[in-house]
Design a protein around this motif. Structure first.
Motif, short mmCIF file in Angstrom:
data_model
loop_
_atom_site.label_atom_id
_atom_site.label_comp_id
_atom_site.label_asym_id
_atom_site.label_seq_id
_atom_site.Cartn_x
_atom_site.Cartn_y
_atom_site.Cartn_z
N GLN A 9 0.82 -1.20 0.00
CA GLN A 9 0.00 0.00 0.00
C GLN A 9 0.86 1.26 0.00
O GLN A 9 1.91 1.32 0.64
CB GLN A 9 -0.91 0.00 1.23
CG GLN A 9 -1.81 -1.21 1.34
CD GLN A 9 -2.74 -1.35 0.16
OE1 GLN A 9 -3.35 -0.37 -0.28
NE2 GLN A 9 -2.84 -2.56 -0.39
N THR A 10 0.41 2.29 -0.72
CA THR A 10 1.09 3.59 -0.73
C THR A 10 0.93 4.25 0.64
O THR A 10 -0.17 4.32 1.18
CB THR A 10 0.53 4.50 -1.82
OG1 THR A 10 0.68 3.87 -3.08
CG2 THR A 10 1.24 5.84 -1.82
N ASP A 11 2.02 4.75 1.18
CA ASP A 11 2.02 5.30 2.53
C ASP A 11 2.45 6.77 2.47
O ASP A 11 3.54 7.09 2.00
CB ASP A 11 2.98 4.50 3.42
CG ASP A 11 3.00 4.99 4.85
OD1 ASP A 11 2.14 5.81 5.22
OD2 ASP A 11 3.89 4.55 5.61
N THR A 12 1.61 7.66 2.95
CA THR A 12 1.93 9.09 2.98
C THR A 12 1.90 9.67 4.39
O THR A 12 2.14 10.86 4.57
CB THR A 12 0.96 9.87 2.09
OG1 THR A 12 -0.38 9.68 2.58
CG2 THR A 12 1.05 9.41 0.64
N GLN A 13 1.59 8.85 5.40
CA GLN A 13 1.47 9.34 6.77
C GLN A 13 2.78 9.16 7.53
O GLN A 13 3.42 8.11 7.45
CB GLN A 13 0.34 8.62 7.50
CG GLN A 13 -1.03 8.83 6.90
CD GLN A 13 -2.12 8.15 7.69
OE1 GLN A 13 -2.02 8.02 8.91
NE2 GLN A 13 -3.19 7.73 7.01
N SER A 14 3.15 10.15 8.30
CA SER A 14 4.37 10.11 9.10
C SER A 14 4.13 9.39 10.42
O SER A 14 3.00 9.31 10.91
CB SER A 14 4.86 11.53 9.39
OG SER A 14 5.18 12.21 8.19
N PRO A 15 5.19 8.87 11.04
CA PRO A 15 5.05 8.26 12.36
C PRO A 15 4.58 9.26 13.41
O PRO A 15 4.79 10.47 13.27
CB PRO A 15 6.47 7.76 12.67
CG PRO A 15 7.12 7.63 11.34
CD PRO A 15 6.55 8.72 10.49
N ALA A 30 8.55 4.18 3.86
CA ALA A 30 8.28 4.98 2.67
C ALA A 30 9.03 6.31 2.69
O ALA A 30 8.97 7.08 1.73
CB ALA A 30 6.78 5.24 2.54
N GLY A 31 9.73 6.60 3.81
CA GLY A 31 10.52 7.83 3.90
C GLY A 31 9.82 8.98 4.56
O GLY A 31 10.37 10.10 4.60
N ASN A 32 8.62 8.76 5.13
CA ASN A 32 7.93 9.83 5.86
C ASN A 32 8.55 9.97 7.25
O ASN A 32 8.63 9.00 8.00
CB ASN A 32 6.44 9.50 5.98
CG ASN A 32 5.79 9.31 4.63
OD1 ASN A 32 5.85 10.18 3.78
ND2 ASN A 32 5.16 8.15 4.43
N ASN A 33 8.98 11.20 7.59
CA ASN A 33 9.71 11.46 8.83
C ASN A 33 8.78 11.94 9.94
O ASN A 33 7.79 12.67 9.69
CB ASN A 33 10.80 12.50 8.61
CG ASN A 33 11.91 11.99 7.71
OD1 ASN A 33 12.46 10.92 7.95
ND2 ASN A 33 12.22 12.75 6.67
N TYR A 34 9.12 11.58 11.17
CA TYR A 34 8.43 12.12 12.34
C TYR A 34 8.62 13.63 12.35
O TYR A 34 9.72 14.14 12.11
CB TYR A 34 8.99 11.48 13.60
CG TYR A 34 8.41 12.00 14.89
CD1 TYR A 34 7.07 11.81 15.20
CD2 TYR A 34 9.20 12.69 15.80
CE1 TYR A 34 6.52 12.29 16.39
CE2 TYR A 34 8.67 13.17 17.00
CZ TYR A 34 7.34 12.97 17.28
OH TYR A 34 6.80 13.43 18.45
#
Length: 566
Positions: free
Chosen positions: A281-287, A359-363
């Motif tokens: 699944q495509t992930d766009t949400q950050s931790p 996916a590379g989304n940063n906190y």
């Protein structure tokens, strides 16, 4: 049999949630490829390729004696199971006659990172070598499915992941199954192996699994991890596992599996399913909810406790400090303990910790900065060459360190001419042998727990390697005692402190950078406490005449000098 397929998939997912989250670093949940073997007869040719071409001058590798065929007698589907059958029967192919036949299947699917689950019942007949394994899609092996288009790389530079092998470990019990990795740094009789005991092997089905992330590869039997491969520093030499691989299923005969009994007729590996999971699944949400804190601290380690949430189910952590960078992953919402090793005693370290997802989304508030100071060392260390069995060409380092009521024992073989080194801790009285954990290279450690402060313990280490073994002498250590002052450092390169007596400048020539020095006067007052490079000068012109003591501590041990100031 497969009418309840959706229920089984759901059940597998639930079990993965219960068992896998605490077992592996990345949890993969999306089924991307599978074969449930629901249609009787020939294998599904859209999913599998029969590899039959002899690649090694009329033979297979490892001294094997079978022909692989595409015959229905060697591979077929029946009643929901794939059957791979090794048979005793003369067979001529490619101008070569052999006395045994079998099947070797390549998946026509390849992937990078994910989890493989194979539910199978394997044969345990003498001389058989059933295997569930993987090869790099780029392997140059004539007759392989991907070879014509992608075969640019020789084995083992392509990387090999052996999920399950049986029959090639004669020193182990008959119900022992093995997993292994072959890389340019270790192949053939590789040192990168793990194994476990499977209950009622040969009669029962078991689930053989491999979980492959960018950070580590873990092997599981029935959902329980028994071996993880995770080089601290990954290079093409030890980590060719950053490109797509494909699956292989086969039974080999003879060779390293040993002799085949004269009464052998046939043996079958039955496979219920093969399933590959990824996170598609495509992930766009950050931790979110990222926390980091300091845990247990010793003289050489600092524990970091990390936790965060992410919708993908996994969190990637990056830890940067003045000793390097550590990158790892862990399931979302599960606290991860990271023990940072190889630190200097009584030294303050600053850790910068960041959280992201795969996916590379940063906190949003990266990084969290933590500070911790290691404790002082209580223990003994040194270098020796003495043995009670075998011999050493160079020698070994040893260290005993008291950590509360535990003693951490570490030995390093300095010999560079040994291959496949493993280590076992020997307790002198009563004699007991314990396997040691490999830290890196030929450094091995084991912590013995529940010791009494002031008691004396005595241990040696057996180093076993290809073609022999060497056993150190026994070392007696008083728990809680700091006896390192009495242990001289012996090495061809001596640490130097000159001139002595000194009038003005004291020159130090040390083993390595990041050496800790402490200069005290005769009363014990600390005058200098610093981390220095291997070449360092101390200006003593303003010091009073008299006796001083210099303590040097680094990865080679502790050495003390008595300095006379004129």
């Amino acid at each position: 049999m497969k009418n309840n397929f959706l229920f089984l998939i759901f059940l597998t997912f639930i079990l993965a949630m219960q068992n896998g989250y605490s077992q592996v670093d990345v949890v993969y949940t999306d089924l991307v490829w599978s074969d449930e073997f629901e249609t009787n007869g020939a294998i599904n040719s859209s999913k599998w390729h029969h590899q039959t071409q002899l690649p090694d001058g009329g033979s297979w590798f490892n001294g094997e004696v079978q022909h692989y065929t595409n015959s229905l007698t060697n591979s077929f589907v029946n009643a929901g199971f794939l059957n791979i059958v090794a048979k005793k029967q003369p067979f001529t192919d490619q101008g070569v006659t052999k006395q045994y036949t079998s099947a070797r299947l390549n998946s026509k699917f390849s992937f990078l990172y994910g989890r493989v689950d194979v539910r199978a019942k394997i044969p345990t007949n003498q001389g058989t070598w059933p295997a569930i394994w993987m090869l790099g899609k780029n392997v140059n092996e004539d007759g392989g499915f991907f070879d014509a288009q992608f075969g640019t790389t020789s084995w083992p530079a392509c990387g090999e992941i052996d999920i399950m092998e049986h029959g090639i470990t004669p020193s182990q019990p008959s119900n022992y199954v093995q997993s292994a990795l072959h890389t340019p740094s270790s192949f053939g009789n590789t040192i990168n192996i793990g194994g476990t005991i499977a209950n009622n092997l040969g009669n029962d089905f078991h689930v053989y699994s491999m979980n492959w992330s960018p950070f580590q590869i873990s092997f599981l039997l029935d959902g329980v991890v028994f071996y993880t491969y995770n080089p601290a520093v990954k290079t093409p030499n030890n980590w060719p596992f950053n490109a797509e691989q494909y699956l292989l299923l086969n039974i080999a005969m003879g060779g390293v599996a040993g002799s085949i009994p004269s009464n052998f007729n046939q043996a079958t590996m039955e496979i219920d399913y093969v399933r590959v999971y990824q996170n598609a699944q495509t992930d766009t949400q950050s931790p979110t909810n990222f926390t980091a804190s300091i845990g247990a601290v010793t003289s050489s380690t600092i524990e970091l406790l990390l936790n965060a949430n992410d919708n993908s189910g996994n969190v990637n952590y990056t830890i940067t400090y003045n000793g390097g960078t550590i990158t790892l992953a862990n399931p979302s919402g599960i606290q991860k303990s990271v023990v940072v090793p190889n630190l200097l005693p009584t030294t303050t370290y600053v850790f910068s910790v960041s959280a992201s997802d795969l996916a590379g989304n940063n906190y949003v508030q990266n990084p969290i900065v933590l500070n911790a100071t290691t404790t002082g060392t209580v223990g003994c260390s040194g270098t020796d060459t003495e043995t009670q069995q075998g011999s050493f060409t160079i020698g070994y380092n040893y260290a005993f360190e008291t950590l509360g009521t535990d003693v951490k024992i570490t030995f390093q073989m300095l010999d560079t001419d040994k291959v496949g080194v493993v280590a076992f801790l020997w307790r002198q009285n009563p004699f007991t042998e314990y396997p040691m954990t490999n830290v890196s290279g030929n450094i091995f450690t084991r912590t013995i727990t529940g010791q009494t402060i002031g008691s004396t313990i005595s241990y040696a280490v057996k180093f076993a390697f290809a073609g022999g073994l060497s056993v150190t002498k026994y070392f007696s250590y008083v728990v809680g005692d700091n006896c390192s002052l009495d242990v001289p450092i012996t090495n061809e390169f001596k640490q130097l402190c000159y001139p002595n007596p000194v009038e003005s400048i004291l020159h130090l020539q040390l083993y390595n950078d990041q050496s800790k020095i402490r200069l005290t006067d005769i009363s014990g007052k600390t005058l200098i406490d610093a981390i220095v490079n291997s070449l360092h000068d101390i200006d003593m012109r303003n010091f009073n005449s008299g006796v001083y003591f210099l303590k040097v501590e680094n990865l080679n041990g502790i050495q003390n000098f008595k300095i006379l100031k004129e």
